[in-house]
Design an enzyme around this catalytic site. Structure first.
Site, short mmCIF file in Angstrom:
data_model
loop_
_atom_site.label_atom_id
_atom_site.label_comp_id
_atom_site.label_asym_id
_atom_site.label_seq_id
_atom_site.Cartn_x
_atom_site.Cartn_y
_atom_site.Cartn_z
N GLU A 46 -1.13 -7.03 -4.99
CA GLU A 46 -0.15 -6.70 -5.95
C GLU A 46 1.23 -6.79 -5.08
O GLU A 46 1.34 -6.23 -4.25
CB GLU A 46 -0.23 -5.46 -6.42
CG GLU A 46 -1.47 -5.09 -7.49
CD GLU A 46 -2.10 -3.75 -7.56
OE1 GLU A 46 -1.24 -2.89 -7.47
OE2 GLU A 46 -3.10 -3.63 -7.88
N ASP A 57 7.13 6.49 -7.88
CA ASP A 57 6.76 6.21 -6.19
C ASP A 57 7.40 7.54 -5.49
O ASP A 57 8.36 8.04 -5.46
CB ASP A 57 7.39 4.87 -5.79
CG ASP A 57 6.85 3.66 -6.62
OD1 ASP A 57 5.49 3.59 -6.35
OD2 ASP A 57 7.37 3.17 -7.14
#
Ligand SMILES: Cc1ncc(COP(=O)(O)O)c(C=O)c1O
Lengths: 256, 392
Positions: A46, A57
């Site tokens: 990814e 995140d």
């Protein structure tokens, strides 16, 4: 059949997927990191498209994103870097990021570039399902690209079924209610959730992500799904001075 | 209705809910329940009770005689500065904490820029006995000290946001991350008409008490329930949404939003979103957004912490885009001068956010018109900034 479908057809368990942020640690490391990961026997990659405000995140990916942006990473450059990636590897590659940079780049142009570079799919967690269905799905279906959705312990069964029927490739099963980079070992509640998902007999296979950081958590995740994704911990381990050795050591420590 | 939210959560092209799956169930719970909750009689009764007895509503509509004489118009001030805690922000936090209680949430988080929303949130948490965590950018913690201490006195925990420009945008990021990590027992009280649907609509409804009162107050003094101009400063746009609300569909009323131009729109130190922004996605909605050509969000700047935000709510993006609203931008110095002028002419020291709304008399021709300016907050929290600026 695209590379992702092929991977899941050929390999039934212990699929290891690695996430890294493009442009980190150095602007032009992207293809080198992919090459090394491929050599190490990683199954899927990814490639993170950095965004200034990554709300899902934790600190590690926030940091790698900021460094990457400061280094000058952007989508034009990333697609240039990936333009000849198929000369060096056949590993499945998906792009992952947030809507805004892709929206500014232009959805059509973005998809054209994915096809030109012969990449395999896309993860865009803040894209609403309706927008996917309207703006991406027709071309994704036609070109056999994978759109990889997330599900969490709070996603209802009805929604999981809706997500499953509208996507193709695999489902990214977020291990717990959290942002990326939080260390966790699975508790009973999470294991119930993993088992519930297995019992739904979804069309798509599942991989577990968020909080996977080492051999132990990788193997535990593999008990409940086809494999797992490591992101923050991998990024922490990449060494600026010795890319090759640091990556190889880390993957070996997970896979041995 | 042309200008209000549609059933999909959009204002024209703007709005929606661009959120990662981790927030989906929370947002969906709100979306499915907010209207039935806020429209219940028992909810309305309690909301109105607290607005009246606790906040001190209705706030006066005050005719500013000396300011009117100076500018040759009839200028009325809607005195949100007289609300408990000193700004309009508490209208929304009262509404949202009652809603959170209905949803059986026990913990509250919020972001704050100027600290006014943080104080208003900490206040209602104390009132309802709920745990409260406020995220605030490090830079704002410095420039809005008194509010930080007010939040602490009220029992809230203030957590610094240390990423990015360390202002409101970053505090919002941190609050969203906190919510992702704690989805079950926590409600996020967003402080402006920003964020994923239904927040912009929910906050606008709670703030709409401002224009609801204005209808009756104007009728009494002017014989008609609408003015020619309604003016408000715009950070995310909640005080503006509140005072525009009942006039959105009345074309006789000109709606004027005032943004912070910082050091100027041609510098890289500005927060004038309608001048410098493009369509984009941030904090869960599609709206106008200051960003570079790669879609990275620009770090905004304004002397006023509450306007120091790179976007505006989707309602305002739509009002701007459809030309229903006029948006002007005002530089730091102009706003500070207007703040001093209001202090000298009317004896009211406004919040620096609010001061922006008072420096537009040479930007729009409003001679001999009936004007209402939303006096969104008082300047107590800004004394240090006034002192540092020094030109008075
Ligand atoms: C007094 C005052 N006015 C205006 C604002 C800007 O917010 P909004 O645009 O949501 O009204 C703030 C924000 O902190 C404020 O404290």
């Amino acid at each position: 059949m695209n590379r992702i479908n092929k991977l899941f057809k050929e390999k039934k368990d212990k699929i290891l997927s690695i996430y890294f942020t493009a442009g980190y640690p150095n602007l032009n490391d992207t293809t080198e990191i992919i090459k090394i990961l491929d050599e190490c026997g990683v199954d899927l990659i990814e490639v993170g498209m950095p965004f200034s405000d990554p709300i899902a995140d934790g600190p590690v990916i926030q940091h790698s994103s900021n460094v990457a942006i400061d280094n000058g990473m952007n989508l034009n450059l990333l697609f240039n870097q990936l333009d000849e990636i198929r000369k060096i590897t056949d590993i499945p590659i998906v792009l992952m990021g947030y809507v805004n940079p892709v929206y500014q780049f232009g959805y059509e142009k973005f998809i054209k570039n994915i096809l030109k570079c012969d990449l395999d799919g896309l993860i865009l967690p803040d894209l609403p399902l309706d927008d996917y269905i309207n703006e991406f799905k027709p071309i994704f279906d036609r070109e056999n690209l994978s759109f990889i959705p997330l599900i969490t312990p709070n996603t209802s069964e009805e929604r999981i079924r809706q997500i499953d029927s509208n996507s193709n490739g695999f489902i990214y099963m977020v291990s717990s209610s959290s942002i990326t980079g939080k260390k966790n070992s699975f508790d009973d509640k999470q294991i119930d959730y993993f088992q519930k998902i297995s019992s739904l007999s979804l069309k798509n296979p599942t991989i577990i992500g968020f909080g996977i950081s080492d051999k132990e958590s990788f193997e535990q995740a593999c008990k409940y799904s086809k494999g797992a994704i490591i992101g923050s911990k991998f990024i922490k381990e990449i060494s600026n001075v010795n890319l090759n050795e640091s990556i190889k050591n880390f993957i070996l420590s997970v896979r041995s | 209705m042309k200008y209000n939210v549609n059933s999909n959560g959009f204002y024209g092209d703007f709005g929606g809910a661009y959120i990662p799956e981790m927030l989906f169930s929370n947002i969906d719970e709100l979306r499915k329940n907010y209207l039935s909750i806020v429209e219940k009689d028992s909810f309305t009764r309690e909301f109105n009770f607290y607005l009246k007895k606790y906040v001190g509503r209705p706030t006066p509509l005050y005719y500013a005689k000396r300011l009117s004489e100076k500018y040759g118009s009839k200028i009325y001030l809607k005195r949100e500065d007289l609300c408990h805690t000193g700004a309009h922000k508490i209208n929304n936090t009262i509404g949202q904490i009652l809603l959170a209680r209905e949803l059986k949430k026990t913990k509250i988080i919020a972001e704050t820029g100027a600290g006014q929303h943080g104080v208003a949130t900490a206040t209602v948490c104390a009132l309802m006995g709920m745990e409260c965590v406020i995220y605030m950018g490090e830079v704002d913690i410095e420039r809005q000290r008194p509010n930080v201490e007010r939040m602490r006195i009220l029992g809230a925990e203030v957590r610094p946001a240390t990423s990015g420009s360390r202002t409101l945008k970053d505090a919002t990021n941190e609050a969203m991350r906190h919510w992702i990590n704690n989805p079950d027992d926590t409600h996020y009280i967003i402080g402006s008409v920003v964020g994923p649907h239904p927040y912009p609509d929910m906050v606008a409804r709670f703030q709409s008490v401002i224009s609801e009162e204005l209808l009756g107050q104007l009728k009494k003094v002017e014989g008609r329930d609408y003015p020619d101009f309604v003016i408000a400063c715009v950070g995310g746009g909640s005080n503006a949404a509140g005072i525009f609300y009942h006039y959105l569909e009345n074309p006789k009323v000109k709606l004027v939003g005032v943004e912070a131009a910082g050091l100027g729109v041609s510098t890289d130190k500005s927060a004038a979103t309608t001048k410098l922004g493009k369509k984009g996605v941030l904090h869960g909605s599609k709206t106008l957004l200051m960003q570079d050509e790669n879609g990275q969000v620009t770090e905004p700047y304004s002397i006023s912490a509450g306007l120091d935000y790179p976007g505006i709510g989707p309602l305002h993006a739509h009002l701007f885009d459809s030309k229903r609203g006029v948006y002007v931008s005002v530089e730091d110095d102009e706003a500070m001068n207007a703040g001093i002028e209001l202090s000298r002419l009317e004896g009211i020291i406004p919040a620096i956010e609010t001061a922006h709304a008072f420096s537009i008399f040479d930007k729009i021709d409003m001679k001999r018109k009936v004007i209402v300016i939303n006096l969104s907050g008082r300047g107590d929290k800004d004394l240090e900034t006034y002192i540092k600026w020094g030109k008075y």
